[in-house]
Design a protein around this motif. Structure first.
Motif, PDB file in Angstrom:
ATOM      1  N   ALA A  16      26.396 -10.231  20.288  1.00  0.00           N
ATOM      2  CA  ALA A  16      26.391  -9.364  21.471  1.00  0.00           C
ATOM      3  C   ALA A  16      26.042  -7.936  21.076  1.00  0.00           C
ATOM      4  N   GLN A  17      26.558  -7.503  19.933  1.00  0.00           N
ATOM      5  CA  GLN A  17      26.250  -6.149  19.467  1.00  0.00           C
ATOM      6  C   GLN A  17      24.762  -6.032  19.152  1.00  0.00           C
ATOM      7  N   ASP A  18      24.230  -7.046  18.482  1.00  0.00           N
ATOM      8  CA  ASP A  18      22.841  -7.006  18.064  1.00  0.00           C
ATOM      9  C   ASP A  18      21.901  -6.813  19.246  1.00  0.00           C
ATOM     10  N   LYS A  19      22.209  -7.486  20.351  1.00  0.00           N
ATOM     11  CA  LYS A  19      21.343  -7.416  21.510  1.00  0.00           C
ATOM     12  C   LYS A  19      21.335  -6.021  22.117  1.00  0.00           C
ATOM     13  N   LYS A  20      22.388  -5.254  21.882  1.00  0.00           N
ATOM     14  CA  LYS A  20      22.496  -3.920  22.455  1.00  0.00           C
ATOM     15  C   LYS A  20      21.975  -2.849  21.507  1.00  0.00           C
ATOM     16  N   ARG A  21      21.852  -3.170  20.247  1.00  0.00           N
ATOM     17  CA  ARG A  21      21.445  -2.150  19.285  1.00  0.00           C
ATOM     18  C   ARG A  21      19.977  -1.794  19.446  1.00  0.00           C
ATOM     19  N   SER A  22      19.715  -0.509  19.509  1.00  0.00           N
ATOM     20  CA  SER A  22      18.336  -0.055  19.675  1.00  0.00           C
ATOM     21  C   SER A  22      17.509  -0.297  18.417  1.00  0.00           C
ATOM     22  N   ASN A  23      18.176  -0.441  17.272  1.00  0.00           N
ATOM     23  CA  ASN A  23      17.436  -0.605  16.023  1.00  0.00           C
ATOM     24  C   ASN A  23      17.340  -2.062  15.583  1.00  0.00           C
ATOM     25  N   LEU A  24      17.645  -3.009  16.478  1.00  0.00           N
ATOM     26  CA  LEU A  24      17.609  -4.415  16.085  1.00  0.00           C
ATOM     27  C   LEU A  24      16.216  -4.842  15.636  1.00  0.00           C
ATOM     28  N   PHE A  25      15.198  -4.524  16.422  1.00  0.00           N
ATOM     29  CA  PHE A  25      13.848  -4.945  16.063  1.00  0.00           C
ATOM     30  C   PHE A  25      13.409  -4.319  14.741  1.00  0.00           C
ATOM     31  N   SER A  26      13.873  -3.103  14.480  1.00  0.00           N
ATOM     32  CA  SER A  26      13.540  -2.444  13.221  1.00  0.00           C
ATOM     33  C   SER A  26      14.106  -3.231  12.035  1.00  0.00           C
ATOM     34  N   LYS A  27      15.331  -3.706  12.168  1.00  0.00           N
ATOM     35  CA  LYS A  27      15.959  -4.495  11.106  1.00  0.00           C
ATOM     36  C   LYS A  27      15.235  -5.823  10.918  1.00  0.00           C
ATOM     37  N   LEU A  28      14.897  -6.466  12.032  1.00  0.00           N
ATOM     38  CA  LEU A  28      14.189  -7.738  11.960  1.00  0.00           C
ATOM     39  C   LEU A  28      12.814  -7.553  11.336  1.00  0.00           C
ATOM     40  N   SER A  29      12.131  -6.478  11.711  1.00  0.00           N
ATOM     41  CA  SER A  29      10.803  -6.193  11.156  1.00  0.00           C
ATOM     42  C   SER A  29      10.876  -5.972   9.651  1.00  0.00           C
ATOM     43  N   THR A 114      30.674   6.099   2.566  1.00  0.00           N
ATOM     44  CA  THR A 114      31.276   6.991   3.545  1.00  0.00           C
ATOM     45  C   THR A 114      31.861   6.212   4.719  1.00  0.00           C
ATOM     46  N   ALA A 115      31.134   5.183   5.163  1.00  0.00           N
ATOM     47  CA  ALA A 115      31.619   4.358   6.263  1.00  0.00           C
ATOM     48  C   ALA A 115      32.939   3.692   5.902  1.00  0.00           C
ATOM     49  N   PHE A 116      33.037   3.167   4.705  1.00  0.00           N
ATOM     50  CA  PHE A 116      34.283   2.536   4.257  1.00  0.00           C
ATOM     51  C   PHE A 116      35.412   3.559   4.190  1.00  0.00           C
ATOM     52  N   SER A 117      35.174   4.681   3.532  1.00  0.00           N
ATOM     53  CA  SER A 117      36.241   5.650   3.288  1.00  0.00           C
ATOM     54  C   SER A 117      36.758   6.295   4.566  1.00  0.00           C
ATOM     55  N   LYS A 118      35.889   6.462   5.567  1.00  0.00           N
ATOM     56  CA  LYS A 118      36.302   7.111   6.813  1.00  0.00           C
ATOM     57  C   LYS A 118      36.919   6.147   7.816  1.00  0.00           C
ATOM     58  N   ASN A 119      36.894   4.852   7.507  1.00  0.00           N
ATOM     59  CA  ASN A 119      37.389   3.858   8.463  1.00  0.00           C
ATOM     60  C   ASN A 119      38.343   2.857   7.818  1.00  0.00           C
ATOM     61  N   GLY A 120      39.219   3.390   6.968  1.00  0.00           N
ATOM     62  CA  GLY A 120      40.303   2.590   6.414  1.00  0.00           C
ATOM     63  C   GLY A 120      39.913   1.557   5.396  1.00  0.00           C
ATOM     64  N   GLY A 121      38.762   1.734   4.749  1.00  0.00           N
ATOM     65  CA  GLY A 121      38.320   0.754   3.771  1.00  0.00           C
ATOM     66  C   GLY A 121      38.104   1.349   2.399  1.00  0.00           C
ATOM     67  N   LEU A 223      28.787   0.446  10.148  1.00  0.00           N
ATOM     68  CA  LEU A 223      27.882  -0.198   9.196  1.00  0.00           C
ATOM     69  C   LEU A 223      26.688  -0.815   9.917  1.00  0.00           C
ATOM     70  N   ASP A 224      26.946  -1.482  11.024  1.00  0.00           N
ATOM     71  CA  ASP A 224      25.864  -2.111  11.793  1.00  0.00           C
ATOM     72  C   ASP A 224      24.839  -1.095  12.269  1.00  0.00           C
ATOM     73  N   ASP A 225      25.301   0.106  12.592  1.00  0.00           N
ATOM     74  CA  ASP A 225      24.416   1.130  13.136  1.00  0.00           C
ATOM     75  C   ASP A 225      23.529   1.778  12.075  1.00  0.00           C
ATOM     76  N   ASP A 226      23.822   1.524  10.803  1.00  0.00           N
ATOM     77  CA  ASP A 226      22.997   2.083   9.738  1.00  0.00           C
ATOM     78  C   ASP A 226      21.672   1.320   9.665  1.00  0.00           C
ATOM     79  N   ASP A 227      20.565   2.043   9.646  1.00  0.00           N
ATOM     80  CA  ASP A 227      19.243   1.412   9.641  1.00  0.00           C
ATOM     81  C   ASP A 227      19.031   0.485   8.450  1.00  0.00           C
ATOM     82  N   ASP A 228      19.643   0.803   7.313  1.00  0.00           N
ATOM     83  CA  ASP A 228      19.418   0.017   6.103  1.00  0.00           C
ATOM     84  C   ASP A 228      20.242  -1.271   6.058  1.00  0.00           C
ATOM     85  N   VAL A 229      21.323  -1.314   6.800  1.00  0.00           N
ATOM     86  CA  VAL A 229      22.221  -2.475   6.769  1.00  0.00           C
ATOM     87  C   VAL A 229      21.647  -3.601   7.623  1.00  0.00           C
ATOM     88  N   GLN A 230      21.490  -4.768   7.013  1.00  0.00           N
ATOM     89  CA  GLN A 230      20.952  -5.926   7.717  1.00  0.00           C
ATOM     90  C   GLN A 230      22.052  -6.802   8.312  1.00  0.00           C
TER      91      GLN A 230
END
Length: 247
Positions: A16-29, A114-121, A223-230
Motif C-alpha cells: 500500500a505504501q509503495d503505490k503511494k510513493r512518488s519515487n516508486l517508478f524511480s526505484k523500479l527503473s 541517520t534513519a536508524f539513530s533518529k527512530n529508535g534503532g 527508509l522507504d522514502d530514501d531514493d537509494d533504498v529498494q
C-alpha cells in the motif's frame, strides 16, 4: 505447505505504501537498469531482468518507462549503481535488513545510519541480523487467482517449497535459485503474479506493542522514502488491533 503468513500484514502494508510513493517508478527503473547491465538486455535471457520487469508491470509501470530503463543500461555515461545491504535493529529489538542500489555509498550509509539513530534503532555490521533470515524466492498472487487447493497444486507442480494462503491472497516461497523457473511455471497456470522477488524470510517473528510499533513504522517509512533504498525486510509482526490503534 498451507498456513497463515505471519507477516502478511507487513507485506500488504508495504504494498500500500509503495503505490503511494512518488519515487516508486524511480526505484523500479533503477533495478531494471542494474539487472539489464549485469546480464542480457532481453528479459527472456536474463532471469533477474525478467523479475524486475514483472515487478514493474505489477505496479502498472508504463511499457515506455520499462524500455527506457533497459536502454539506460547500455547508454554511455549512465549511472553506475552498486548493490549494498545494511543490517540493524529497530525499536523492540526487531531485526531489519535494508537493500539499496546506490551510486554513492557514503551518502546512502549516512542516510540509513541517520534513519536508524533518529527512530529508535541501531545500525549493525553486515551479518549482524541476516543469520536470522533465509534468502528465498517470493511469489505473491491475489485471492482471485484461485482457491487454496488450486494454488497449492500449481505451486507443488512448479517446484515451490511452501505456500501460505489467506483471504488476502497467496504467498508462495521457493529456493532462491529456482525463483525464475517456478514463477514462469506458475504464470502458465495462474497468470501473472502480483509480485515476484528475492526476499528475506525471518525464522522467527517479534510481536510488537503499540508504542514500539509506532516508532518502528516511522523508521520503515523514513527508509522507504530514501531514493537509494529498494526494500526493507523485518522480522516484526503487528496485530490488526495494534494497526487500527495506530490509524
Amino acid at each position: 505447505m498451507a498456513g497463515h503468513s505471519k507477516f502478511k500484514n507487513i507485506m500488504h502494508r508495504k504494498g500500500a505504501q509503495d503505490k503511494k510513493r512518488s519515487n516508486l517508478f524511480s526505484k523500479l527503473s533503477r533495478e531494471i537498469t542494474v539487472a539489464a547491465k549485469m546480464g542480457m538486455p532481453d528479459p527472456d535471457m536474463n532471469p533477474r531482468l525478467r523479475l524486475a520487469v514483472n515487478a514493474a508491470k505489477a505496479q502498472s509501470m508504463p511499457k515506455d518507462n520499462i524500455q527506457r530503463a533497459i536502454d539506460k543500461a547500455s547508454a554511455a555515461g549512465g549511472e553506475d549503481y552498486e548493490e549494498v545491504r545494511y543490517e540493524g535493529y529497530g525499536p523492540g529489538g526487531v531485526a531489519l535488513i535494508v537493500e539499496a542500489l546506490t551510486d554513492n555509498r557514503n551518502r546512502t550509509a549516512t542516510n540509513v545510519r541517520t534513519a536508524f539513530s533518529k527512530n529508535g534503532g541501531n545500525l549493525g555490521s553486515e551479518g549482524s541480523v541476516s543469520h536470522g533470515f533465509e534468502r528465498l524466492g517470493l511469489i505473491e498472487y491475489p485471492a482471485s487467482a484461485g482457491d487454496e487447493d488450486k494454488v497449492l497444486e500449481a505451486a507443488m507442480e512448479a517446484g515451490a517449497e511452501d505456500i501460505e494462503s489467506g483471504e488476502d491472497g497467496h504467498t508462495i516461497w521457493t529456493a532462491a535459485e529456482n525463483l525464475h523457473a517456478v514463477a514462469t511455471a506458475l504464470e502458465a497456470v495462474l497468470g501473472a503474479a502480483d509480485g515476484v522477488k528475492l526476499a528475506w524470510k525471518p525464522s522467527i517473528t517479534v510481536d510488537m506493542d503499540e508504542s514500539s510499533a509506532g516508532t518502528l513504522l516511522k523508521l520503515v517509512d523514513v527508509l522507504d522514502d530514501d531514493d537509494d533504498v529498494q526494500m526493507v525486510w523485518g522480522n516484526y509482526e503487528i496485530s490488526d488491533e495494534v494497526m487500527e490503534k495506530l490509524g
